[in-house]
Design a protein around this motif. Structure first.
Motif, short mmCIF file in Angstrom:
data_model
loop_
_atom_site.label_atom_id
_atom_site.label_comp_id
_atom_site.label_asym_id
_atom_site.label_seq_id
_atom_site.Cartn_x
_atom_site.Cartn_y
_atom_site.Cartn_z
N VAL A 362 0.95 -1.07 0.02
CA VAL A 362 0.01 0.10 0.00
C VAL A 362 0.80 1.24 0.10
O VAL A 362 1.90 1.40 0.87
N VAL A 363 0.61 2.09 -0.98
CA VAL A 363 1.18 3.38 -0.97
C VAL A 363 0.32 4.41 -0.36
O VAL A 363 -0.92 4.49 -0.71
N THR A 364 0.50 5.28 0.51
CA THR A 364 -0.38 6.26 0.97
C THR A 364 0.16 7.60 0.80
O THR A 364 1.08 7.90 0.82
N ALA A 365 -1.04 8.43 0.49
CA ALA A 365 -0.74 9.92 0.00
C ALA A 365 -0.76 10.81 1.37
O ALA A 365 -0.99 11.83 1.01
N GLY A 366 -1.24 10.39 2.59
CA GLY A 366 -1.28 11.12 3.80
C GLY A 366 -2.57 10.93 4.33
O GLY A 366 -3.54 10.33 3.90
N ASN A 367 -2.63 11.57 5.41
CA ASN A 367 -3.85 11.63 6.47
C ASN A 367 -4.66 12.77 6.06
O ASN A 367 -4.25 14.06 6.57
N ALA A 368 -5.89 12.76 5.66
CA ALA A 368 -6.52 13.82 5.24
C ALA A 368 -7.17 14.73 6.49
O ALA A 368 -7.37 15.79 6.27
N ASN A 369 -7.04 14.05 7.57
CA ASN A 369 -7.61 14.71 8.86
C ASN A 369 -6.41 15.40 9.63
O ASN A 369 -6.68 16.16 10.42
N GLN A 370 -5.45 15.41 9.24
CA GLN A 370 -4.27 16.32 9.84
C GLN A 370 -4.75 17.72 9.53
O GLN A 370 -5.31 18.36 8.62
N VAL A 371 -4.28 18.42 10.84
CA VAL A 371 -4.88 19.69 11.03
C VAL A 371 -3.84 20.55 10.61
O VAL A 371 -2.55 20.45 10.72
N VAL A 372 -4.09 21.80 9.79
CA VAL A 372 -3.05 22.66 9.66
C VAL A 372 -3.80 24.28 9.54
O VAL A 372 -4.98 24.33 9.57
N VAL A 373 -2.89 25.00 9.88
CA VAL A 373 -3.14 26.59 10.37
C VAL A 373 -2.91 27.30 8.92
O VAL A 373 -1.86 27.57 8.54
N LEU A 374 -4.06 27.74 8.33
CA LEU A 374 -3.84 28.67 7.19
C LEU A 374 -4.11 30.03 7.56
O LEU A 374 -4.80 30.45 7.94
N PRO A 375 -2.88 31.05 7.31
CA PRO A 375 -2.77 32.26 7.60
C PRO A 375 -3.96 33.17 6.98
O PRO A 375 -4.24 32.59 5.80
N LYS A 376 -4.32 34.21 7.56
CA LYS A 376 -5.16 35.15 6.57
C LYS A 376 -4.29 35.73 5.45
O LYS A 376 -3.34 35.90 5.76
N LEU A 377 -4.90 35.48 4.36
CA LEU A 377 -4.06 36.25 3.07
C LEU A 377 -4.85 37.59 2.60
O LEU A 377 -6.07 37.59 3.09
N ASP A 378 -4.22 38.13 1.74
CA ASP A 378 -4.67 39.52 1.45
C ASP A 378 -5.79 39.43 0.54
O ASP A 378 -6.64 40.33 0.68
N LYS A 379 -5.86 38.46 -0.18
CA LYS A 379 -6.88 38.49 -1.14
C LYS A 379 -7.54 37.05 -1.28
O LYS A 379 -6.81 36.19 -1.39
N VAL A 380 -8.71 37.14 -1.65
CA VAL A 380 -9.66 35.89 -1.87
C VAL A 380 -10.26 35.99 -3.05
O VAL A 380 -10.77 36.90 -3.56
N ILE A 381 -9.76 34.85 -3.80
CA ILE A 381 -10.73 34.84 -5.33
C ILE A 381 -11.76 33.80 -5.01
O ILE A 381 -11.45 32.79 -4.75
N GLY A 382 -12.92 34.35 -5.21
CA GLY A 382 -13.90 33.26 -4.73
C GLY A 382 -14.79 33.77 -3.63
O GLY A 382 -15.06 34.94 -3.35
#
Lengths: 426, 145
Positions: A362-382
């Motif tokens: 089995v090859v795994t591409a990672g744990n999708a439940n892993q938590v990450v903090v995404l900083p606020k960015l200047d611009k949102v498209i969408g």
């Protein structure tokens, strides 16, 4: 079948009155593109934006990512059965615009993630942060049903990518790569001592926002079938799915499928890459049985020694993955499966919804439940309307400083199960 | 594990229908109830996602067999409030695969957190639509012959 891929490197994109590619720079007339997209009466408006690597930009909700390509020589055209006639593709000459993509965004349903951050920690998790993205946000007419909107945005992306690809038709590529595979009989004669290997490629096929198309056919309705490995490079397989964005294959991934490319790289050296087999992941259990029986049957008929099986998604597809693996192994054919994991935030839960002793590689591409903090960015498209509420949301999701605490399942391509991802283990 | 038999079509041996499977939709999604009850047998429960999965599990334990995967859809059990499945209506010996599938679905609930109070009516409507399209794709397969 032989396909010559010409790669044209795009160094920047600029909006202009005329669409053209000059010295590696793409100039796009938004008027021309808008007129093309709004031919669809289901769409009321479209806006365009450009997001470059390193910019403080967050694109969300992402629907699809598409690489512009054009057929220069040979049968058919790109995206057969959708944009071009349904001729069999994968031979002749095709040009691809490298370093850029068309990204479609739009809030099709009222819960939707799919994030591409162009900088910061989020950018590290998505391969699409490394591209110059021409983003289209499509606005539907009023009172439209979600499935009509989904289809309109899906087709708009392909039309835009084909339009941009066409601009490269008379250019000279910066780089050329030739991919060639033999017929079954020729391959056996040419590589009698090499192990015979195929790729079983499982496609999402469950319903709205969970679909994939093969030559324009909804993959729910296909029986497992064989493709030449080069057919996907001309857009024979396209995406209609984007929810739980980490492990869904945007069209870009089908065009650049790393399993196909790596197997082609080894073809004639360490393996004989016999063919690319596509199958589905339907909800109805009898369909699962039929499709997994057929993949195993095809593998047996092709006298394979080994098979790589990749899945798309979590839960329902885990069952197809294990059925495929067990049945192919039962035919005496070795399998390696590629998946990702939903092992909980602490990584301690059962990773897959199904398992079997036959799945011993089995090859795994990672744990999708892993938590990450995404900083606020200047611009949102969408829009960020729903990002704080889905895919690992908690009371801590939207933090005081505007950053987001989310699971990586929100990030487009973070745990991609054909390996088109940036995660690796040390 | 016994050989697994899926499907809900009658099959004929010696010109006699020896087995006629019939199915029901078990759901907590009012849209599925409203759109399907004129065409199919629908058992609707006004309840939460975990509870509907447990109702389905209890049916599996008394011999009803799953005809669709309870983890259908990429919106996970803890992330959507709605789930619909197709099951055989009649009872048979307990089907081990159905037991495993439904148990695994209930376990998956624990991995995700759903906060319905954070969703507006449009989002809830869209959750209902997605669940309905997932079960519709199965009905298309089930009713194709």
């Amino acid at each position: 079948m032989k396909l010559e891929m010409g790669y044209i490197h795009i160094s920047d994109i600029e909006f202009s009155s005329e669409s053209k590619i000059e010295n590696g720079k793409l100039y796009v007339s938004t008027d021309a593109l808008k007129a093309l997209v709004l031919e669809d009466e289901k769409l009321k408006d479209v806006s365009f934006d450009i997001a470059r690597p390193g910019e403080s930009v967050r694109i969300t909700p992402v629907k699809d990512v598409i690489e512009p390509r054009v057929k220069v020589e040979g049968k058919g055209g790109v995206f057969p059965g959708i944009i071009s006639k349904v001729d069999t593709v994968g031979s002749g000459k095709t040009y691809a615009l490298k370093g850029m993509a068309v990204v479609t965004a739009g809030k099709i349903v009222g819960f939707q993630e799919g994030v591409i951050d162009m900088t910061g920690p989020g950018a590290d998790y998505t391969p699409f942060s490394k591209l110059i993205n021409l983003v289209m946000v499509c606005e539907p007419v009023d009172e439209i049903e979600p499935h009509e909107y989904e289809k309109a945005v899906r087709i708009a992306g392909f039309k835009a990518a084909a339009y941009i690809g066409e601009l490269a038709k008379s250019l000279t590529p910066d780089e050329t790569k030739v991919y060639e595979t033999e017929t079954i009989k020729e391959g056996m004669a040419k590589y009698p001592d090499l192990p015979r290997v195929a790729y079983v490629h499982m496609l999402q096929s469950q319903g709205l926002l969970h679909d994939t198309y093969v030559y324009g056919v909804d993959a729910k309705q296909i029986l497992p079938t064989m493709l030449n490995p080069t057919e996907c490079m001309d857009g024979a397989i396209v995406s209609g799915n984007c929810v739980s964005a980490c492990d869904k294959n945007p069209t870009y991934v089908h065009q650049n499928n790393p399993v196909v490319h790596d197997l082609l790289e080894e073809h004639g050296k360490t393996i004989n890459f016999v063919c690319h087999i596509v199958t589905n992941e339907n909800v109805y259990l009898a369909d699962k049985q039929r499709s997994s029986d057929w993949t195993a049957k095809l593998c047996k008929m092709l006298d394979l020694d080994g098979v790589i099986v990749s899945q798309e998604g979590f839960g329902n597809p885990d069952t197809d993955l294990i059925m495929n693996c067990k049945k192919i192994e039962a035919e005496g054919i070795k399998t390696v499966i590629i998946t990702d994991e939903y092992a909980g935030r602490d990584g301690k839960s059962q990773s897959l919804a199904d398992a079997d002793a036959a799945a011993d590689a089995v090859v795994t591409a990672g744990n999708a439940n892993q938590v990450v903090v995404l900083p606020k960015l200047d611009k949102v498209i969408g829009t960020l309307d729903y990002i704080t509420k889905i895919a690992g949301a908690s009371e801590n999701t939207l933090r005081e400083d505007g950053s987001l605490e989310v699971e990586i399942q929100v990030i487009t391509g973070a745990t991609n199960e054909v390996g088109f991802t940036t995660l690796s283990a040390r | 594990m016994p050989d697994m038999v899926f499907g809900c079509r009658p099959f004929i041996v010696m010109e006699e229908v020896v087995r006629l499977e019939d199915y029901i939709i078990v759901t907590n999604n009012p849209l599925v109830r409203d759109r399907e009850e004129s065409r199919h047998a629908v058992e609707y429960h006004e309840t939460g996602i975990r509870e509907i999965l447990e109702i389905i599990r209890n049916k599996v334990h008394v011999g009803q067999r799953l005809l669709t995967h309870p983890l259908s859809g990429s919106v996970k059990p803890g992330e959507t409030p709605y789930k619909s499945v197709l099951m055989t209506r009649g009872k048979e010996p307990v089907d081990l695969m159905s037991v495993e599938l439904i148990q695994s679905a209930i376990e998956a609930c624990g991995k995700f957190s759903f906060k319905s109070e954070e969703y507006d009516e449009r989002a809830m409507r869209d959750f209902r639509i997605i669940d309905w399209t997932l079960i519709s794709s199965a009905l298309e397969s089930a009713d194709s012959f």
